[in-house]
Structures are given as structure tokens and as C-alpha cells.
Design a protein around this motif. Structure first.
Motif, PDB file in Angstrom:
ATOM      1  N   LEU A 161       0.825  -1.205   0.000  1.00  0.00           N
ATOM      2  CA  LEU A 161       0.000   0.000   0.000  1.00  0.00           C
ATOM      3  C   LEU A 161       0.862   1.259   0.000  1.00  0.00           C
ATOM      4  CD1 LEU A 161      -2.815  -1.103   2.486  1.00  0.00           C
ATOM      5  CD2 LEU A 161      -2.683  -1.371   0.011  1.00  0.00           C
ATOM      6  N   GLY A 162       2.030   1.205   0.635  1.00  0.00           N
ATOM      7  CA  GLY A 162       2.959   2.336   0.563  1.00  0.00           C
ATOM      8  C   GLY A 162       3.431   2.574  -0.859  1.00  0.00           C
ATOM      9  N   GLY A 163       3.737   1.477  -1.572  1.00  0.00           N
ATOM     10  CA  GLY A 163       4.151   1.612  -2.969  1.00  0.00           C
ATOM     11  C   GLY A 163       3.047   2.167  -3.850  1.00  0.00           C
ATOM     12  N   VAL A 164       1.825   1.660  -3.681  1.00  0.00           N
ATOM     13  CA  VAL A 164       0.685   2.152  -4.476  1.00  0.00           C
ATOM     14  C   VAL A 164       0.415   3.627  -4.169  1.00  0.00           C
ATOM     15  CG1 VAL A 164      -1.797   1.917  -4.871  1.00  0.00           C
ATOM     16  CG2 VAL A 164      -0.371  -0.128  -4.700  1.00  0.00           C
ATOM     17  N   SER A 165       0.521   4.005  -2.887  1.00  0.00           N
ATOM     18  CA  SER A 165       0.298   5.406  -2.501  1.00  0.00           C
ATOM     19  C   SER A 165       1.319   6.323  -3.160  1.00  0.00           C
ATOM     20  CB  SER A 165       0.379   5.550  -0.974  1.00  0.00           C
ATOM     21  OG  SER A 165      -0.544   4.717  -0.327  1.00  0.00           O
ATOM     22  N   PHE A 166       2.566   5.886  -3.189  1.00  0.00           N
ATOM     23  CA  PHE A 166       3.622   6.698  -3.793  1.00  0.00           C
ATOM     24  C   PHE A 166       3.403   6.837  -5.298  1.00  0.00           C
ATOM     25  CE2 PHE A 166       7.826   7.996  -5.106  1.00  0.00           C
ATOM     26  CZ  PHE A 166       8.230   8.812  -4.066  1.00  0.00           C
ATOM     27  N   VAL A 167       3.027   5.717  -5.938  1.00  0.00           N
ATOM     28  CA  VAL A 167       2.766   5.753  -7.387  1.00  0.00           C
ATOM     29  C   VAL A 167       1.604   6.689  -7.703  1.00  0.00           C
ATOM     30  CG1 VAL A 167       1.885   4.362  -9.310  1.00  0.00           C
ATOM     31  CG2 VAL A 167       3.763   3.498  -7.910  1.00  0.00           C
ATOM     32  N   LEU A 168       0.519   6.608  -6.914  1.00  0.00           N
ATOM     33  CA  LEU A 168      -0.640   7.473  -7.144  1.00  0.00           C
ATOM     34  C   LEU A 168      -0.267   8.938  -6.984  1.00  0.00           C
ATOM     35  CD1 LEU A 168      -3.628   7.933  -7.627  1.00  0.00           C
ATOM     36  CD2 LEU A 168      -4.066   7.438  -5.215  1.00  0.00           C
ATOM     37  N   ASN A 169       0.526   9.258  -5.976  1.00  0.00           N
ATOM     38  CA  ASN A 169       0.942  10.641  -5.770  1.00  0.00           C
ATOM     39  C   ASN A 169       1.821  11.136  -6.911  1.00  0.00           C
ATOM     40  OD1 ASN A 169       1.235  13.035  -3.858  1.00  0.00           O
ATOM     41  ND2 ASN A 169       3.368  12.483  -4.166  1.00  0.00           N
ATOM     42  N   GLN A 170       2.733  10.273  -7.383  1.00  0.00           N
ATOM     43  CA  GLN A 170       3.592  10.649  -8.506  1.00  0.00           C
ATOM     44  C   GLN A 170       2.780  10.904  -9.775  1.00  0.00           C
ATOM     45  OE1 GLN A 170       7.076  11.179  -8.918  1.00  0.00           O
ATOM     46  NE2 GLN A 170       6.798  11.417  -6.719  1.00  0.00           N
ATOM     47  N   LEU A 171       1.752  10.061  -9.983  1.00  0.00           N
ATOM     48  CA  LEU A 171       0.922  10.230 -11.171  1.00  0.00           C
ATOM     49  C   LEU A 171       0.143  11.541 -11.113  1.00  0.00           C
ATOM     50  CD1 LEU A 171      -0.144   9.127 -13.817  1.00  0.00           C
ATOM     51  CD2 LEU A 171      -1.857   7.836 -12.544  1.00  0.00           C
ATOM     52  N   ILE A 172      -0.418  11.863  -9.959  1.00  0.00           N
ATOM     53  CA  ILE A 172      -1.155  13.126  -9.804  1.00  0.00           C
ATOM     54  C   ILE A 172      -0.210  14.313 -10.016  1.00  0.00           C
ATOM     55  CG2 ILE A 172      -2.387  14.582  -8.155  1.00  0.00           C
ATOM     56  CD1 ILE A 172      -3.428  11.964  -6.872  1.00  0.00           C
ATOM     57  N   LYS A 173       0.968  14.226  -9.407  1.00  0.00           N
ATOM     58  CA  LYS A 173       1.949  15.313  -9.510  1.00  0.00           C
ATOM     59  C   LYS A 173       2.372  15.536 -10.966  1.00  0.00           C
ATOM     60  CE  LYS A 173       6.757  16.283  -8.227  1.00  0.00           C
ATOM     61  NZ  LYS A 173       7.962  15.735  -7.557  1.00  0.00           N
ATOM     62  N   ARG A 174       2.653  14.447 -11.681  1.00  0.00           N
ATOM     63  CA  ARG A 174       3.116  14.591 -13.064  1.00  0.00           C
ATOM     64  C   ARG A 174       1.982  15.007 -14.000  1.00  0.00           C
ATOM     65  NH1 ARG A 174       7.845  10.054 -14.048  1.00  0.00           N
ATOM     66  NH2 ARG A 174       8.743  10.145 -11.954  1.00  0.00           N
ATOM     67  N   SER A 175       0.755  14.586 -13.675  1.00  0.00           N
ATOM     68  CA  SER A 175      -0.388  14.985 -14.501  1.00  0.00           C
ATOM     69  C   SER A 175      -0.653  16.474 -14.401  1.00  0.00           C
ATOM     70  CB  SER A 175      -1.636  14.210 -14.078  1.00  0.00           C
ATOM     71  OG  SER A 175      -1.449  12.824 -14.235  1.00  0.00           O
ATOM     72  N   LEU A 176      -0.383  17.052 -13.233  1.00  0.00           N
ATOM     73  CA  LEU A 176      -0.612  18.482 -13.023  1.00  0.00           C
ATOM     74  C   LEU A 176       0.522  19.341 -13.568  1.00  0.00           C
ATOM     75  CD1 LEU A 176      -2.040  18.389  -9.369  1.00  0.00           C
ATOM     76  CD2 LEU A 176      -3.319  18.732 -11.491  1.00  0.00           C
ATOM     77  N   ASN A 177       1.673  18.698 -13.853  1.00  0.00           N
ATOM     78  CA  ASN A 177       2.842  19.456 -14.319  1.00  0.00           C
ATOM     79  C   ASN A 177       3.389  18.863 -15.611  1.00  0.00           C
ATOM     80  OD1 ASN A 177       3.396  21.324 -11.878  1.00  0.00           O
ATOM     81  ND2 ASN A 177       3.225  19.303 -10.951  1.00  0.00           N
ATOM     82  N   VAL A 178       2.496  18.607 -16.563  1.00  0.00           N
ATOM     83  CA  VAL A 178       2.922  18.006 -17.826  1.00  0.00           C
ATOM     84  C   VAL A 178       3.668  19.038 -18.661  1.00  0.00           C
ATOM     85  CG1 VAL A 178       2.162  16.987 -19.992  1.00  0.00           C
ATOM     86  CG2 VAL A 178       1.063  16.327 -17.861  1.00  0.00           C
ATOM     87  N   ILE A 179       4.880  18.642 -19.100  1.00  0.00           N
ATOM     88  CA  ILE A 179       5.660  19.475 -20.023  1.00  0.00           C
ATOM     89  C   ILE A 179       5.895  18.641 -21.276  1.00  0.00           C
ATOM     90  CG2 ILE A 179       7.805  20.734 -20.397  1.00  0.00           C
ATOM     91  CD1 ILE A 179       8.043  21.015 -17.357  1.00  0.00           C
ATOM     92  N   GLU A 180       5.461  19.131 -22.416  1.00  0.00           N
ATOM     93  CA  GLU A 180       5.544  18.344 -23.651  1.00  0.00           C
ATOM     94  C   GLU A 180       6.992  17.974 -23.953  1.00  0.00           C
ATOM     95  OE1 GLU A 180       4.039  18.547 -28.277  1.00  0.00           O
ATOM     96  OE2 GLU A 180       3.533  20.147 -26.859  1.00  0.00           O
ATOM     97  N   GLY A 181       7.184  16.677 -24.229  1.00  0.00           N
ATOM     98  CA  GLY A 181       8.516  16.191 -24.559  1.00  0.00           C
ATOM     99  C   GLY A 181       9.344  15.813 -23.352  1.00  0.00           C
ATOM    100  N   LYS A 182       8.863  16.067 -22.150  1.00  0.00           N
ATOM    101  CA  LYS A 182       9.613  15.743 -20.945  1.00  0.00           C
ATOM    102  C   LYS A 182       9.098  14.423 -20.366  1.00  0.00           C
ATOM    103  CE  LYS A 182      12.191  19.490 -20.526  1.00  0.00           C
ATOM    104  NZ  LYS A 182      13.651  19.474 -20.486  1.00  0.00           N
ATOM    105  N   GLY A 183      10.024  13.604 -19.896  1.00  0.00           N
ATOM    106  CA  GLY A 183       9.640  12.349 -19.256  1.00  0.00           C
ATOM    107  C   GLY A 183       9.621  11.190 -20.242  1.00  0.00           C
ATOM    108  N   ASP A 184       9.906   9.998 -19.728  1.00  0.00           N
ATOM    109  CA  ASP A 184       9.938   8.792 -20.538  1.00  0.00           C
ATOM    110  C   ASP A 184       8.537   8.183 -20.596  1.00  0.00           C
ATOM    111  OD1 ASP A 184      10.442   6.343 -21.727  1.00  0.00           O
ATOM    112  OD2 ASP A 184      12.374   6.104 -20.737  1.00  0.00           O
ATOM    113  N   PRO A 185       7.986   7.925 -21.791  1.00  0.00           N
ATOM    114  CA  PRO A 185       6.638   7.351 -21.882  1.00  0.00           C
ATOM    115  C   PRO A 185       6.470   6.038 -21.128  1.00  0.00           C
ATOM    116  CG  PRO A 185       7.333   8.159 -24.021  1.00  0.00           C
ATOM    117  CD  PRO A 185       8.517   8.272 -23.113  1.00  0.00           C
TER     118      PRO A 185
END
Length: 519
Positions: free
Chosen positions: A180-204
Motif C-alpha cells: 500500500l505504501g508503494g501504491v500510494s507513492f505511485v498514485l501521488n507521482q501520477l497526480i503530480k506529473r499529470s498536473l505538471n505536464v511538459i511536452e517532450g519531458k519524461g519517458d513514456p
């Protein structure tokens, strides 16, 4: 057995911090000491049935070994990325370590809070460890990083209350902390990256992992709540399940992934899978292995029908799947790690989706899956979910997913760190398999307090050393650079931990071996 397990974990903690000593080392040692004491409070609560939720029986709480995994991963990731000069991932490692310590501390405070009478000495130790951790975080984290850590803690608290209530006897406290700690961290990372999307940044492929994990978890939560109010075993419910899966997949998960990678996810996936001829060969080979695994399942069930209804698969029979998964991962690690990364994510999503179908008895395959998989149950599958095959996949895949590719030097990787992606293959695919097979067939001298044998552990160490030698021969990207003593010590400690732990070894052992090799 618990004392020896705790001693082995403490040796690993001290070994890692002897190699990468910094301000977080004091936090890790303090966390380990207080987790050792709190672990016995959890064990007592489990024995008396006062642990609020129903946890998996026939195992101790596993708080100490689970508490140290995420902090140690963060520390070794921070050091590796600092050496490579990648500041972003160095800060990310600090956040991972801080988050892991705070989650473990929360679980300790929870145990101390519900123990009656209140254990004074343990409270003092927990308070001291908490003070050291909070003081270090205050001087190490920025304001935004503190908020990120607290967000993960909040998600973990709510996720724990929901899932531990809905899924009784599926986890020990330690396994719940890891999963559950791992899932919580993944969910937080996904929310964070979704709110700060920069085109061309990050590995698909990183975005693909985040969206897939969060997507299947949200899918499960949605249907769990839905089927409280309706019978999941009817044809109408099954039709609704398939329709809503399509709606959520095409209407939520696909657009979410599109926003992150800025291209059509299906076209990107097809282009990625069939990009080179090597990938085509690997996909055909993996399809053949998947068919052989299905063949083993059908053959063993046919054998049960002809022999006895009470027939259960033996330890050696279950290890067939370990051999198959080793044969799956080794070529992927040697020839195309990115393809292996994506294929493992797809396989995880399929495994979890099939478990939903089995658990909810979704027609037309739900009852069939229940019958087929019941043959392979063991004492660790005491809850409503069958998780051992998912843990096996996670144990093999996590070293590939968590390997900081951006912090790895170009060309041949020097030192024991070159073996990090092979941690799952070595610890679970080779070590655990050989220990189980030889221990159950030829083992006579048992380790004190356990059912595991001395012969099984020694053959596991020997087999992993042979596997390392074969990796050196066939994988030109691996250059151990005279770090053989550290590799031998790492393999030996993890093999001893396999003999004494009552936690899910498929999940725990690869993570500890990865930590040792990255250090």
C-alpha cells in the motif's frame, strides 16, 4: 526465528550505511531499533486479535524488514544519482527515503496507540526515532517536498483503511506497508506529473507504469464498492463489469495516458512493441512460454481430476513457474530491457484483471479460474485474493522498474550495481527456487526455529554465484570490477533472510538484494 530475521535485517542496514553513511543513516538506525521493539507489540496484537483489521495468519507482523525497504531504496538511489550528478533524481531519492521512514513510523505509532496497557519504553523509543527523523527531514527537504511526503502519508492512511477492511487476511502489517505504501507513492507521482505536464519531458514507459498501476487499483476499488450492492456472479453483473471496464479504460485511463505522453497510447504501444526484429523474436518466445505455463496449469488440474479432489500441487510443481519466469526475464534483460519493462507492466495489469474476474466470479471465466488456481494455493493465500503469482511477477519486475536508468553510466556498468536489474532473477528465480527444491528433497539439517534447511540455503547461494558467472559471460553490459566479495555477502545475507522470514519472500528478497547491490 524472529530474532534471527531481525538480526539479518540490522546487518543489511549497517552494511548499506557503512557504504553510504550520511545524515539519513542515523534515521535508519533509529527507525530499525524502534521497529524491532514495536514488531513484538504488533505480534502480540495479532495473537490476541486486537489489531483493528484482520491480517494474514501463520506469519509474524514483519514490521522491521518491511520498514527498512523503502528508506534504504531511497538512500541508495540518492547516492547513486549524486555520484552521476543527476540532481533531480538525487532529490527524488531523498523524498523516497523520507516517505518510507514516515510511513513506517506511522505504522509503529498505530501499534503503540492500540496496545493496552501503553508500552512506556516502546513509546519513548518511537518518540526518539520520530524526533530524529523529523529533525533530519526539516533540514533536508524543501517545503514542496515536505508537502509531497505528507500527501503520500495521507493517501496511505485512506488506502489502508479501505483495502484492509475490504481484503481481510491478505496481508501482514509489513506486507501492507510495502504494497500500500508503494501504491500510494505511485498514485501521488501520477497526480503530480499529470498536473505538471511538459511536452517532450519524461519517458513514456515510466508514465505507462504509473497509469497502469493506478488504473487497475481504481478499477478494483470501483467494482468492490459496486458489488457490495449487487450480486457479481450473475450474467447481468458480468456484462456490466465488462462494459464498465471498457468505459473506464477508454474514457479515463487512455485519455490520462494520452495527456502524459502527448500521443495516442495504442499507436505508441504497437509501434514500441514491434519496433525492431529483436522485439518480435522476444514477443514470440514469451508467447510460447506463456502457453507452456498455461499447459502446466491445465495438466496439473487434469491430474487432480484423475487422482483426487484433494490433490494439491507440490512445492516442486509450483517452482515450474519460477523456471518459466527466469527463462522469460533473462533474455529480456540481456537483449531489450525497455521491452521487458513494458511487457512486465502489461502482464501485471492482465494478472490483476484476471484476479478481479476470479474474485468477483465474473462470467464466463470466473468460476473456471477459481477451480484452476485453487490447486496452487498455499498457506500464504489465506485471504479472499490469490496474490502469490502477482508477488512473483512483482519480485522479478521491481528491480527493472526501480533501476534509476538516468543515473546509470553509459556503456558497461561497473561494480555490483551492474547486477541490480537481475536482483529478481537471482533472489527469487534462482535462489528461492533452488532452496525450495533441494531443501524439500535432500535437506536434513533444519535452521533453528524454521522449516527451512541448511542444505537448501547453501545450494541457493551456490546457484546464485553460478548464475552471476553466467550473466558475466552472456551480458556484455555487466562489469563487476572486482566487487565479488560484496556480491557474495549480499547473496548470502538475502539467502539467510529467505530461510528465516515468514513474509512473502517473492516480494521482500529481490528488494533487499537490489538495495545491497546498489549500495
Amino acid at each position: 526465528a524472529v530474532l534471527v530475521e531481525s538480526l539479518l535485517v540490522l546487518i543489511i542496514v549497517l552494511s548499506v550505511h557503512a557504504a553510504v553513511w550520511d545524515r539519513f543513516s542515523w534515521c535508519s538506525v533509529a527507525l530499525a531499533v524502534q521497529a524491532f521493539y514495536v514488531q513484538f507489540k504488533w505480534d502480540r496484537l495479532l495473537q490476541l486479535g486486537g489489531a483493528v483489521f484482520q491480517f494474514r495468519g501463520a506469519a509474524n507482523s514483519g514490521l522491521l524488514p518491511a520498514s527498512m525497504v523503502i528508506p534504504l531504496l531511497g538512500v541508495v538511489m540518492k547516492e547513486r544519482c549524486r555520484a552521476a550528478g543527476i540532481v533531480y533524481f538525487e532529490r527524488f531519492g531523498i523524498v523516497v527515503a523520507s516517505t518510507g521512514m514516515l510511513l513506517a513510523l506511522f505504522l509503529s505509532v498505530l501499534a503503540v496507540g492500540i496496545t493496552k496497557p501503553v508500552p512506556t519504553n516502546t513509546c519513548i523509543l518511537t518518540g526518539i526515532a520520530g524526533s530524529i527523523i523529523i529533525y533530519t527531514m526539516k533540514h533536508s527537504l524543501t517545503v514542496s517536498e515536505v508537502i509531497e511526503v505528507l500527501e503520500v502519508l495521507l493517501i496511505f492512511v485512506y488506502l489502508s483503511m479501505i483495502l484492509l477492511y475490504l481484503l481481510p487476511r491478505c496481508f501482514t502489517p509489513g506486507e501492507a506497508l510495502l504494497v500500500l505504501g508503494g501504491v500510494s507513492f505511485v498514485l501521488n507521482q501520477l497526480i503530480k506529473r499529470s498536473l505538471n505536464v511538459i511536452e517532450g519531458k519524461g519517458d513514456p514507459i515510466d508514465f505507462f507504469l504509473l497509469v497502469a498501476v493506478v488504473g487497475v487499483v481504481l478499477l478494483g476499488l470501483f467494482f468492490t464498492v459496486l458489488f457490495i450492492f449487487m450480486d457479481s456472479g450473475t450474467w447481468i453483473s458480468s456484462l456490466f463489469f465488462h462494459m464498465m471496464t471498457a468505459v473506464l479504460g477508454l474514457g479515463v485511463i487512455m485519455p490520462w495516458l494520452y495527456r502524459l505522453i502527448q500521443r495516442n497510447p495504442l499507436f505508441w504501444l504497437l509501434q514500441f512493441l514491434f519496433q525492431t526484429q529483436t522485439r518480435l523474436y522476444l514477443l514470440v518466445y514469451w508467447t510460447c512460454l506463456a502457453a507452456s505455463a498455461c499447459g502446466v496449469v491445465f495438466y496439473q488440474n487434469a491430474k487432480r481430476s484423475s487422482e483426487s479432489k484433494k490433490h494439491q500441487a507440490s512445492t516442486i510443481t509450483r517452482k515450474y513457474f519460477h523456471f518459466i519466469i527466469v527463462a522469460t526475464y533473462v533474455p529480456g534483460l540481456i537483449y531489450d530491457r525497455q521491452l521487458l519493462y513494458v511487457a512486465a507492466v502489461l502482464c501485471l495489469a492482465v494478472f490483476i484483471f484476471l484476479e478481479y474476474i476470479r474474485y468477483f466470479r465474473i462470467k464466463p471465466f470466473g468460476q473456471t479460474l477459481r477451480h484452476l488456481l485453487s490447486l496452487f494455493l498455499d498457506e500464504r493465500d489465506s485471504g479472499p485474493l490469490i496474490l502469490t503469482h502477482i508477488y512473483l511477477l512483482l519480485g522479478m519486475s521491481l528491480p527493472v522498474w526501480l533501476f534509476p536508468r538516468s543515473c546509470a553510466p553509459k556503456g558497461a556498468l561497473p561494480g555490483a550495481g551492474a547486477l541490480v536489474p537481475y536482483s529478481g532473477v537471482l533472489a527469487v528465480g534462482v535462489g528461492d527456487t533452488v532452496a525450495s527444491v533441494f531443501g524439500s528433497t535432500m535437506g536434513e539439517i533444519k535452521w533453528p526455529g524454521t522449516k527451512k534447511t541448511f542444505e537448501g540455503t547453501m545450494t541457493a547461494v551456490f546457484a546464485q554465484i553460478i548464475a552471476v558467472a553466467l550473466i558475466l559471460i552472456f551480458d556484455s553490459s555487466v562489469n563487476l570490477n572486482s566487487s565479488y566479495a560484496w556480491i557474495l555477502a549480499s547473496v548470502s545475507l538475502v539467502s539467510l533472510l529467505e530461510a528465516y522470514t515468514t513474509q512473502i519472500d517473492n516480494l521482500l528478497l529481490p528488494l533487499y538484494l537490489q538495495i545491497m547491490l546498489m549500495a
